[in-house]
Scaffold this motif. Structure first.
Motif, PDB file in Angstrom:
ATOM      1  N   SER A   1     -10.179 -13.033   2.416  1.00 27.98           N
ATOM      2  CA  SER A   1     -11.444 -13.414   1.796  1.00 27.98           C
ATOM      3  C   SER A   1     -12.216 -12.139   1.495  1.00 27.98           C
ATOM      4  CB  SER A   1     -12.261 -14.284   2.745  1.00 27.98           C
ATOM      5  OG  SER A   1     -12.866 -13.471   3.732  1.00 27.98           O
ATOM      6  N   GLU A   2     -13.212 -12.246   0.638  1.00 28.09           N
ATOM      7  CA  GLU A   2     -13.959 -11.048   0.263  1.00 28.09           C
ATOM      8  C   GLU A   2     -14.573 -10.356   1.486  1.00 28.09           C
ATOM      9  OE1 GLU A   2     -17.186 -12.394  -2.343  1.00 28.09           O
ATOM     10  OE2 GLU A   2     -16.667 -14.406  -1.688  1.00 28.09           O
ATOM     11  N   TRP A   3     -14.967 -11.136   2.478  1.00 26.36           N
ATOM     12  CA  TRP A   3     -15.604 -10.545   3.660  1.00 26.36           C
ATOM     13  C   TRP A   3     -14.584  -9.828   4.511  1.00 26.36           C
ATOM     14  CZ3 TRP A   3     -20.359 -10.702   2.274  1.00 26.36           C
ATOM     15  CH2 TRP A   3     -20.821 -11.785   1.517  1.00 26.36           C
TER      16      TRP A   3
ATOM     17  N   GLN B   1     -11.918  -8.565   3.368  1.00 28.41           N
ATOM     18  CA  GLN B   1     -11.563  -7.366   2.607  1.00 28.41           C
ATOM     19  C   GLN B   1     -12.474  -6.197   2.987  1.00 28.41           C
ATOM     20  OE1 GLN B   1     -11.357  -7.991  -1.638  1.00 28.41           O
ATOM     21  NE2 GLN B   1      -9.908  -9.674  -1.421  1.00 28.41           N
TER      22      GLN B   1
ATOM     23  N   GLN C   1     -14.003  -3.904  -9.508  1.00 24.20           N
ATOM     24  CA  GLN C   1     -14.589  -4.868 -10.454  1.00 24.20           C
ATOM     25  C   GLN C   1     -14.901  -6.183  -9.772  1.00 24.20           C
ATOM     26  OE1 GLN C   1     -12.136  -5.094 -14.018  1.00 24.20           O
ATOM     27  NE2 GLN C   1     -13.635  -3.687 -14.888  1.00 24.20           N
ATOM     28  N   HIS C   2     -15.043  -6.138  -8.479  1.00 27.18           N
ATOM     29  CA  HIS C   2     -15.344  -7.372  -7.756  1.00 27.18           C
ATOM     30  C   HIS C   2     -16.824  -7.691  -7.895  1.00 27.18           C
ATOM     31  CE1 HIS C   2     -15.235 -10.380  -4.646  1.00 27.18           C
ATOM     32  NE2 HIS C   2     -13.931 -10.234  -4.567  1.00 27.18           N
ATOM     33  N   ALA C   3     -17.129  -8.979  -7.975  1.00 21.06           N
ATOM     34  CA  ALA C   3     -18.532  -9.356  -8.138  1.00 21.06           C
ATOM     35  C   ALA C   3     -19.331  -9.153  -6.850  1.00 21.06           C
ATOM     36  CB  ALA C   3     -18.631 -10.805  -8.587  1.00 21.06           C
ATOM     37  N   ASN C   4     -18.626  -9.069  -5.726  1.00 19.56           N
ATOM     38  CA  ASN C   4     -19.317  -8.865  -4.453  1.00 19.56           C
ATOM     39  C   ASN C   4     -19.558  -7.372  -4.225  1.00 19.56           C
ATOM     40  OD1 ASN C   4     -20.011  -8.552  -1.753  1.00 19.56           O
ATOM     41  ND2 ASN C   4     -18.764 -10.282  -1.092  1.00 19.56           N
ATOM     42  N   GLY C   5     -20.822  -6.993  -4.205  1.00 28.75           N
ATOM     43  CA  GLY C   5     -21.178  -5.584  -4.075  1.00 28.75           C
ATOM     44  C   GLY C   5     -20.646  -4.946  -2.798  1.00 28.75           C
ATOM     45  N   ALA C   6     -20.546  -5.731  -1.737  1.00 26.76           N
ATOM     46  CA  ALA C   6     -20.060  -5.182  -0.470  1.00 26.76           C
ATOM     47  C   ALA C   6     -18.608  -4.741  -0.607  1.00 26.76           C
ATOM     48  CB  ALA C   6     -20.206  -6.229   0.633  1.00 26.76           C
TER      49      ALA C   6
ATOM     50  N   LEU D   1     -18.574  -1.437  -2.718  1.00 25.49           N
ATOM     51  CA  LEU D   1     -19.000  -0.258  -1.960  1.00 25.49           C
ATOM     52  C   LEU D   1     -17.963   0.142  -0.917  1.00 25.49           C
ATOM     53  CD1 LEU D   1     -22.828  -0.776  -1.556  1.00 25.49           C
ATOM     54  CD2 LEU D   1     -21.685   1.115  -2.667  1.00 25.49           C
TER      55      LEU D   1
ATOM     56  N   PRO E   1     -19.272   0.824 -12.270  1.00 22.79           N
ATOM     57  CA  PRO E   1     -19.418  -0.322 -11.355  1.00 22.79           C
ATOM     58  C   PRO E   1     -20.710  -0.263 -10.537  1.00 22.79           C
ATOM     59  CG  PRO E   1     -17.238   0.659 -11.123  1.00 22.79           C
ATOM     60  CD  PRO E   1     -17.986   1.511 -12.091  1.00 22.79           C
TER      61      PRO E   1
ATOM     62  N   THR F   1     -23.618  -1.307 -12.646  1.00 22.11           N
ATOM     63  CA  THR F   1     -23.599  -2.761 -12.852  1.00 22.11           C
ATOM     64  C   THR F   1     -24.153  -3.480 -11.629  1.00 22.11           C
ATOM     65  OG1 THR F   1     -21.658  -2.491 -14.241  1.00 22.11           O
ATOM     66  CG2 THR F   1     -22.130  -4.715 -13.472  1.00 22.11           C
ATOM     67  N   LEU F   2     -23.787  -2.998 -10.453  1.00 16.12           N
ATOM     68  CA  LEU F   2     -24.308  -3.636  -9.246  1.00 16.12           C
ATOM     69  C   LEU F   2     -25.826  -3.509  -9.169  1.00 16.12           C
ATOM     70  CD1 LEU F   2     -21.834  -2.625  -6.404  1.00 16.12           C
ATOM     71  CD2 LEU F   2     -22.017  -4.801  -7.585  1.00 16.12           C
TER      72      LEU F   2
ATOM     73  N   SER G   1     -27.122  -6.164 -11.731  1.00 13.58           N
ATOM     74  CA  SER G   1     -26.709  -7.578 -11.766  1.00 13.58           C
ATOM     75  C   SER G   1     -27.226  -8.386 -10.584  1.00 13.58           C
ATOM     76  CB  SER G   1     -25.189  -7.680 -11.858  1.00 13.58           C
ATOM     77  OG  SER G   1     -24.596  -7.194 -10.687  1.00 13.58           O
TER      78      SER G   1
ATOM     79  N   SER H   1     -25.244  -3.752   2.001  1.00 14.43           N
ATOM     80  CA  SER H   1     -24.808  -4.596   0.882  1.00 14.43           C
ATOM     81  C   SER H   1     -24.168  -5.870   1.394  1.00 14.43           C
ATOM     82  CB  SER H   1     -23.775  -3.873   0.022  1.00 14.43           C
ATOM     83  OG  SER H   1     -24.360  -2.792  -0.597  1.00 14.43           O
TER      84      SER H   1
ATOM     85  N   GLU I   1     -25.816  -9.390   0.560  1.00 13.57           N
ATOM     86  CA  GLU I   1     -24.970 -10.273  -0.245  1.00 13.57           C
ATOM     87  C   GLU I   1     -24.728 -11.584   0.519  1.00 13.57           C
ATOM     88  OE1 GLU I   1     -23.211  -8.930  -3.263  1.00 13.57           O
ATOM     89  OE2 GLU I   1     -22.784 -11.031  -3.664  1.00 13.57           O
TER      90      GLU I   1
ATOM     91  N   ASP J   1     -19.837  -2.283 -18.766  1.00 10.66           N
ATOM     92  CA  ASP J   1     -19.051  -2.526 -17.559  1.00 10.66           C
ATOM     93  C   ASP J   1     -19.217  -3.987 -17.186  1.00 10.66           C
ATOM     94  OD1 ASP J   1     -17.465  -1.580 -15.318  1.00 10.66           O
ATOM     95  OD2 ASP J   1     -19.214  -2.065 -14.096  1.00 10.66           O
TER      96      ASP J   1
ATOM     97  N   ASN K   1     -17.972  -7.110 -13.929  1.00 10.92           N
ATOM     98  CA  ASN K   1     -17.153  -7.457 -12.773  1.00 10.92           C
ATOM     99  C   ASN K   1     -16.929  -8.955 -12.733  1.00 10.92           C
ATOM    100  OD1 ASN K   1     -19.453  -8.584 -11.419  1.00 10.92           O
ATOM    101  ND2 ASN K   1     -20.001  -6.526 -10.711  1.00 10.92           N
ATOM    102  N   PHE K   2     -15.954  -9.362 -11.915  1.00 11.50           N
ATOM    103  CA  PHE K   2     -15.476 -10.735 -11.984  1.00 11.50           C
ATOM    104  C   PHE K   2     -15.450 -11.404 -10.626  1.00 11.50           C
ATOM    105  CE2 PHE K   2     -13.514  -8.224 -15.303  1.00 11.50           C
ATOM    106  CZ  PHE K   2     -13.777  -8.985 -16.435  1.00 11.50           C
TER     107      PHE K   2
ATOM    108  N   GLU L   1     -13.762 -13.479  -7.677  1.00 12.56           N
ATOM    109  CA  GLU L   1     -12.448 -13.379  -7.057  1.00 12.56           C
ATOM    110  C   GLU L   1     -11.391 -14.272  -7.711  1.00 12.56           C
ATOM    111  OE1 GLU L   1     -11.387 -11.470  -3.913  1.00 12.56           O
ATOM    112  OE2 GLU L   1     -12.128 -13.035  -2.600  1.00 12.56           O
TER     113      GLU L   1
ATOM    114  N   ARG M   1     -22.865  -5.808 -18.313  1.00 16.02           N
ATOM    115  CA  ARG M   1     -24.003  -4.953 -18.591  1.00 16.02           C
ATOM    116  C   ARG M   1     -23.768  -4.304 -19.943  1.00 16.02           C
ATOM    117  NH1 ARG M   1     -24.395   0.336 -17.248  1.00 16.02           N
ATOM    118  NH2 ARG M   1     -22.533   0.244 -15.969  1.00 16.02           N
TER     119      ARG M   1
END
Lengths: 840, 451
Positions: A237-239, A241, A271-276, A279, A306, A309-310, A313, B79, B83, B258, B260-261, B263, B291
């Motif tokens: 999961s993203e977390w 990760q 390019q993940h939408a989750n900023g964490a 980073l 990226p 963008t963070l 966004s 973050s 988040e 740029d 992002n997507f 998951e 953006r």
């Protein structure tokens, strides 16, 4: 807990209605306990809900514990969950009652439904009662082997809960080994992730007492394990990760091929939408490429888009966190965002905390090419109705001016601010003009003309008033009215609340007197009289000092109060590079937001699994051998520095480092040898704020610049192996593991710097002293070198990071050593080698 | 790891409070609230979203006026924490349909149920609405959405009280429709927030589009979805083929700086035909954030004139022009302009014959506010105001007033020209086609004209 909500605005169940209700609840629950009538569960749900809502708002409902337990015999899962929540909250404080729940929890742990098994196991482990750990071992062991992955995820976390209750029970049951097995084998990625987090927590706590645990913790960073996690990355999961990426960032790849493989594998995480996640990925990229200067630069290019963008966004809160990281990066590599400065223009509806960071970014990215645009934009903010914003913007303009770009135009702009006739703008600008004059005395003419027009009555803020008074004293010759303005200020001595302003007034009158005595005599007399009678100790003492000085010899007074000044070339940096590096090591953490390394705001036990190098670092300071007295003192001074808040430090360092240029005479005295030595003592006793010696005094001694001080230890005969060699990755690994044993700033012969146009010059020179260069890089004026040396008779190595600023001829030295007892000796050797660079 | 999570109302009451690690004192919510409320003595500065107090780190985000807070003693990634807080809010909204104080209070048991599964012993387990569905058993108690001003993207599609087809945006992912049957539908919203700064002479100084393709799926059986974007869409300013520039004027390529997507998005065919495929999870989520700094035509131009008119008077003329096609209508336009601090009285001269416009002088903030309900594309509106001052002007009046800022919403319009060309749902059943809603909306983020 927060006070209960007062209003009865909404008829929601979480509104309390009094203490008596708790006992009502108790009775009602008791009646329901045995009932099997239809609809019982619904009634129970309502009652349970009430209990939980009281709990939330902080009303103590522990008295219904046994009733809740009695009611828990139900197949209704919603009821069960509420009951678990309640039990988890109160068991710790009612260990006796908690025993009541063991029975039904254990039974539920064997339920057919995996959901119930998982829930029961989680609650069982969350009871937090040390006496009951014996009941945990069985269910936990079964849970780890359960066929259902939900139960296993719960069990994996359960193990660390048990560990906190009773470490020995957990270790004796061999749970860490079981977790490790699961971590390597389990099909479910969340189980794997939970095993990893639990093991990290357990092993880093165990590591202090058990060598085996320390080894196990290290093994998490071994190549096979790191690759195992990397290959399963997409399953997590993203977390999870984020957790894995944090682990990977500590891994030191063997060679460049490995580095590129890792980066290719992780590329799409950017390019993940989750900023964490982004980073955490960036941290990996930055850390694994540290040894490859050019690739490291490419990474900066790659992460730029990226990150931007963070910033735009997410919510403002998220922008804040990302901007803090951008700020850290921009301090390390100012050029990366220099063409993207428009991204840091403030939007009118952003919260102040975001705007403030953006202003810091703008000052940090300013360079020759963009300063004009940036300052123009900042001037728009100065006119803003938002006063804090206007102030910050003026400070930003001033900071840019002090960075030496386009000073000419900026001085004009600053002077225009003074003409805006807004009190806060004038006040803030005056402080800046003062600093500018200290750096660029050549502008005094233009500035004084404008400053002279400001009526001191319109300036109320102490800092601004002090700045104005300083200018009146300093430029008494050029400002026609100076003596008279000062005189009127002295007349209002009693109304002046700020001691700082009174101190400045004394000095200014004194300076003015020394230049235009006839006009100032009256004011000086009044000021000294008022000063000596002042209730504030410092003001009193300074007035007395001046009085006696003048009595003793006017020329001595002149030399002390009004010595010829040199322009300040560099204002003291607010943070040592050592600190900045530590913060960089802790990328993607709170350290970056607070701009402090973690040891300054966390307790030892909360520092996380891999913070060991810092702990060692602290230890080594404590156990420094006593003969290295000089360096120990220095460390202490540095530590004091670290403890000061940034603003305090800025000031004290500003004063200390620019002693002879500015401010009250006491500060001047502190750096003046000879005649004023006697006064120096007197003043420093009276002025507690000058007690911190500038941190680099001790260093100056070491260089033998003629400062009288205790001589450093004689360099012991340290012989180096001329053929010392180490490959870069081994160097990097060692560098991470060892604590810094010597960290110094020194200056280098400018002739040496001149030869640095040839990048091989310094490495070749040092090689002549058996110190070999491992890696080097950087662009003028900042160059970075890594050196290594080995003892002649054994394989004990010294690692050196050497940062040279070719424009200021300053060198920052960091030495790490296998054998720390000899690191000082090596440092001396290294410095003596460096000091001959360029002279031979 | 997270020690505690709690939600506070605007008044500082705990609505939910969950302790995960027991290493932070119980009174932390009160300590936190006091600190945030009195961050600076003057109350003007907002507390930053992250701060440390006596060794405890507090993270918070504001969502619909509620404070979502997490505490920790460890050196956590900010973050990650921030988040997570946003995600928790989103998950709760997915379940409750509407997120506000009332719905939270009514459903706090459900929220506890969610929190139990989202975080275990401080470690994040999942924030996927889809995954959580199998662990959550409480039925949401739905609050009446129509009665409440909805916030978030849903609000963008409201036109006065008449809502656009998006009633479902306030629908819970778990609650059933009154008829007991679920409506098969999917919403794809292209939301663009634009920031433009005009210089005093009317030139565009900076402009940026921050876009999101937001999806909310109520499809059963998790079918795969294909989403096709413009053919001439490029990611990264360096990736645009050069020949593309010369041919078409005005209708050039859409170049994202740029993006992002989410998951779940697969980009396998993106380079070939600009399609993304995904199996949308339940709940609301951003498919893609992007953006753009490529120049675009600002939807409004603003003309401001401020002139002295006698010793204690000045006149302001504000003109705004809608630069979009007449088939499109902008909503809820608000023009704001700070006036000199010594302004005492303002007389307005509104255009005649236009309904739903209103001008006001906010004396406490010394600000002019001009609101217009609707502006049709191509039209122009003017406001004249006469200012009275309490003191003589000193210096340049343009330095004492402004800048002019605009907020607005323009449905079915997006300046980037990014488009969803088609939305394909892989059919699994033979039932009627699910409803597919693709909606565009543009919103002002920071739209400022200097004077």
């Amino acid at each position: 807990m927060a006070p209960p909500a007062q209003s009865q605005r909404s008829p929601s169940p979480s509104q309390p209605s009094g203490k008596g209700e708790v006992s009502d609840l108790k009775t009602q629950l008791r009646q329901l306990a045995g009932s099997r009538a239809p609809g019982t569960d619904d009634t129970k749900r309502e009652l349970f809900k009430k209990v939980i809502s009281y709990m939330t708002i902080g009303i103590d409902v522990s008295s219904v514990f046994s009733e809740m337990v009695m009611c828990s015999a139900t197949s209704d899962i919603v009821l069960k969950k509420m009951c678990y929540l309640y039990v988890g909250n109160y068991a710790k404080h009612n260990p006796d009652l908690a025993l009541l729940t063991i029975n039904f929890l254990q039974r539920d742990c064997k339920d057919e439904d995996p959901m119930i098994r998982g829930l029961a196991l989680r609650s069982l482990c969350s009871l937090g009662v040390a006496n009951l750990v014996e009941y945990l071992v069985g269910p936990l062991g079964n849970g780890l082997k359960d066929g259902n992955s939900y139960v296993r995820t719960v069990a994996a976390v359960g193990v660390v809960k048990l560990y906190h209750l009773s470490a020995s029970t957990c270790v004796d049951a061999d749970f860490p080994a079981l977790l490790k097995h699961l971590m390597l084998k389990d099909k479910d990625a969340q189980v794997v992730a939970n095993c990893l987090t639990s093991l990290q927590e357990i092993w880093s706590l165990e590591a202090s007492t058990s060598e085996e645990a320390a080894r196990e913790r290290e093994s998490l960073l071994s190549k096979p394990l790191v690759y195992y996690f990397l290959n399963r990355m997409k399953e997590f999961s993203e977390w999870a990760q984020c957790i894995v990426l944090e682990l990977v960032s500590k891994y030191v790849p063997m060679d460049s091929e490995e580095i590129f493989d890792m980066m290719n594998l992780l590329e799409d995480r950017l390019q993940h939408a989750n900023g964490a996640v982004v980073l955490a990925t960036i941290k990996v990229f930055l850390h694994i490429t540290l040894s490859m200067t050019d690739v490291h630069q490419q990474v900066y290019e790659r992460i730029k888009a990226p990150l931007l963008t963070l910033v735009s966004s997410g919510s403002p809160e998220q922008s804040y966190a990302v901007l803090s990281h951008l700020h850290l990066l921009v301090m390390r590599a100012p050029y990366i965002f220099s063409s993207d400065y428009k991204h840091f223009y403030c939007q009118y509806n952003e919260p102040f905390y975001v705007k403030k960071l953006k202003l810091e970014m703008l000052t940090a990215v300013a360079n020759e090419s963009n300063t004009y645009e940036i300052v123009t934009e900042l001037c728009e903010y100065v006119a803003n109705v938002d006063i804090p914003m206007a102030r910050e913007s003026i400070r930003a303009v001033g900071k840019i001016a002090l960075q030496q770009y386009d000073v000419n135009a900026i001085v004009d702009r600053l002077l225009q601010f003074l003409e805006m006739e807004k009190e806060h703008v004038t006040a803030e600008t005056l402080v800046l003009v003062k600093d500018l004059l200290r750096k660029y005395p050549q502008w005094s003419h233009d500035c004084i003309a404008v400053v002279g027009n400001i009526s001191s009555k319109n300036v109320q803020e102490p800092k601004a008033k002090a700045a104005l008074i300083w200018m009146l004293g300093e430029y008494a010759q050029d400002m026609q009215d100076s003596p008279y303005i000062l005189e009127s200020l002295v007349e209002n001595w009693d109304e002046e609340d700020s001691a700082e302003v009174r101190l400045h007034l004394l000095t200014a009158v004194m300076k003015c007197f020394l230049r235009r005595s006839p006009e100032t005599q009256k004011a000086l007399g009044a000021a000294l009289a008022a000063g000596v009678a002042d209730f504030h100790q410092d003001v009193h003492d300074r007035a007395l000092l001046y009085y006696r000085l003048l009595q003793y010899d006017v020329f001595v007074a002149e030399r002390i109060v009004n010595p010829p000044k040199q322009a300040v070339s560099v204002f003291a940096d607010t943070q040592s590079s050592e600190m900045k590096d530590r913060i960089f090591d802790e990328f993607n953490s709170l350290s970056v937001v607070y701009q402090k390394p973690s040891y300054m705001f966390t307790d030892k036990e909360h520092r996380g699994p891999f913070a060991f190098s810092e702990e060692l670092g602290n230890l080594s300071i404590g156990t420094e051998p006593s003969d290295a007295e000089v360096s120990a003192q220095r460390v202490e001074a540095n530590d004091k520095d670290l403890l000061l808040s940034t603003s305090e430090k800025e000031e004290s360092q500003g004063y200390a480092n620019n002693g002879s240029a500015y401010s009250a005479p006491s500060y001047n005295a502190s750096t003046m040898p000879g005649a004023s030595q006697g006064h120096f003592d007197l003043v420093s006793l009276d002025q507690p704020s000058t007690v911190h010696p500038p941190a680099n005094f001790a260093i100056d001694d070491l260089l033998g610049l003629g400062m009288p001080a205790t001589p450093g230890p004689a360099p012991s005969a340290l012989l180096l192996n001329a053929k010392a060699a180490i490959d870069p990755s081994a160097f990097q690994q060692k560098w991470r593991q060892l604590p810094v044993s010597v960290s110094q700033e020194l200056t280098i012969d400018p002739r040496g710097v001149a030869t640095m146009t040839n990048p091989q010059a310094l490495p070749q020179h040092m090689q002549g002293h058996s110190i070999n260069c491992v890696a080097s890089g950087g662009q003028a004026p900042n160059f970075k070198f890594f050196f290594v040396a080995q003892k002649a008779e054994e394989v004990s190595a010294y690692l050196v990071e050497c940062i040279i600023n070719s424009s200021s001829c300053k060198v920052q030295l960091k030495i790490k050593a296998d054998d720390q007892t000899t690191s000082q000796a090596f440092s001396d050797l290294f410095q003596s080698a460096l000091s001959t660079f360029g002279s031979g | 790891m997270i020690s505690q999570f709690f939600v506070l109302s605007q008044r500082g009451d705990n609505i939910v409070f969950r302790d995960y690690r027991g290493d932070v004192q119980k009174g932390s919510a009160e300590i936190f609230f006091r600190k945030v409320k009195f961050w600076k003595e003057d109350g003007k500065e907002e507390a930053p979203p992250v701060f440390n107090l006596d060794g405890v780190n507090y993270f918070h985000v504001k969502v619909v006026g509620l404070l979502f807070v997490a505490t920790t003693r460890t050196n956590l990634s900010p973050s990650l924490a921030l988040e997570l807080l946003q995600r928790i809010a989103r998950v709760i909204k997915d379940y409750l349909g509407v997120l506000n104080e009332e719905s939270l209070r009514k459903n706090f048991v459900l929220v506890y149920e969610l929190l139990d599964e989202v975080i275990d012993f401080g470690y994040v387990q999942t924030t996927s609405t889809e995954v959580l569905k199998s662990y959550v058993f409480n039925e949401p108690i739905v609050v009446d959405a129509a009665r409440l001003p909805t916030l978030g993207p849903a609000a963008l599609f409201m036109q006065g009280n008449k809502r656009m087809p998006g009633t479902a945006v306030t629908k819970s992912v778990v609650a059933n429709e009154p008829g007991g049957r679920k409506r098969e539908e999917i919403f794809v919203d292209i939301i663009e927030k634009i920031s433009v700064t005009f210089s005093s002479s009317g030139y565009v100084l900076t402009s940026e589009i921050d876009g999101t393709i937001q999806m909310k799926s109520y499809l059963t059986g998790n079918p795969e979805i294909r989403l096709a974007l413009n053919d001439d869409l490029y990611i990264g300013r360096g990736s645009v083929p050069h020949y593309g520039y010369s041919g078409s004027s005005g209708a050039g390529a859409v170049i994202l700086d740029d993006c992002n997507f989410h998951e779940s998005v697969h980009m396998d065919n993106f380079d070939v035909d600009r399609t993304m495929s995904l199996v949308p999870p339940d709940g609301e989520f951003p498919v893609m954030n992007y953006r753009i700094t490529q120049e675009f035509k600002p939807p409004f131009t603003v003309n401001t004139l401020i002139e002295e008119a006698g010793s204690l008077k000045a006149e302001v003329i504000l003109k705004i022009r809608a630069e979009f096609p007449s088939s499109i209508t902008a909503n809820t336009i608000l023009v704001e302009m700070p006036l000199p601090t010594y302004t005492t009285r303002v007389n307005f001269d509104l255009e005649r014959g236009i309904v739903g416009q209103n001008a006001d002088f906010k004396e406490s903030q010394k600000k002019l506010e001009w609101s217009i309900k609707k502006i049709v594309g191509g039209s122009e509106h003017t406001l004249r105001a006469k200012l009275n001052f309490s003191q003589e002007l000193h210096g340049n009046i343009t330095k004492e007033a402004g800048p002019v800022s605009l907020t607005f919403t323009i449905p079915m319009y997006n300046p980037s020209r990014l488009q969803v060309k088609y939305l394909q749902i892989a059919k699994k059943t033979k039932t009627a086609n699910p409803y597919r809603w693709v909606r565009y909306v543009t919103q002002a983020n920071s739209y400022v004209a200097r004077i």
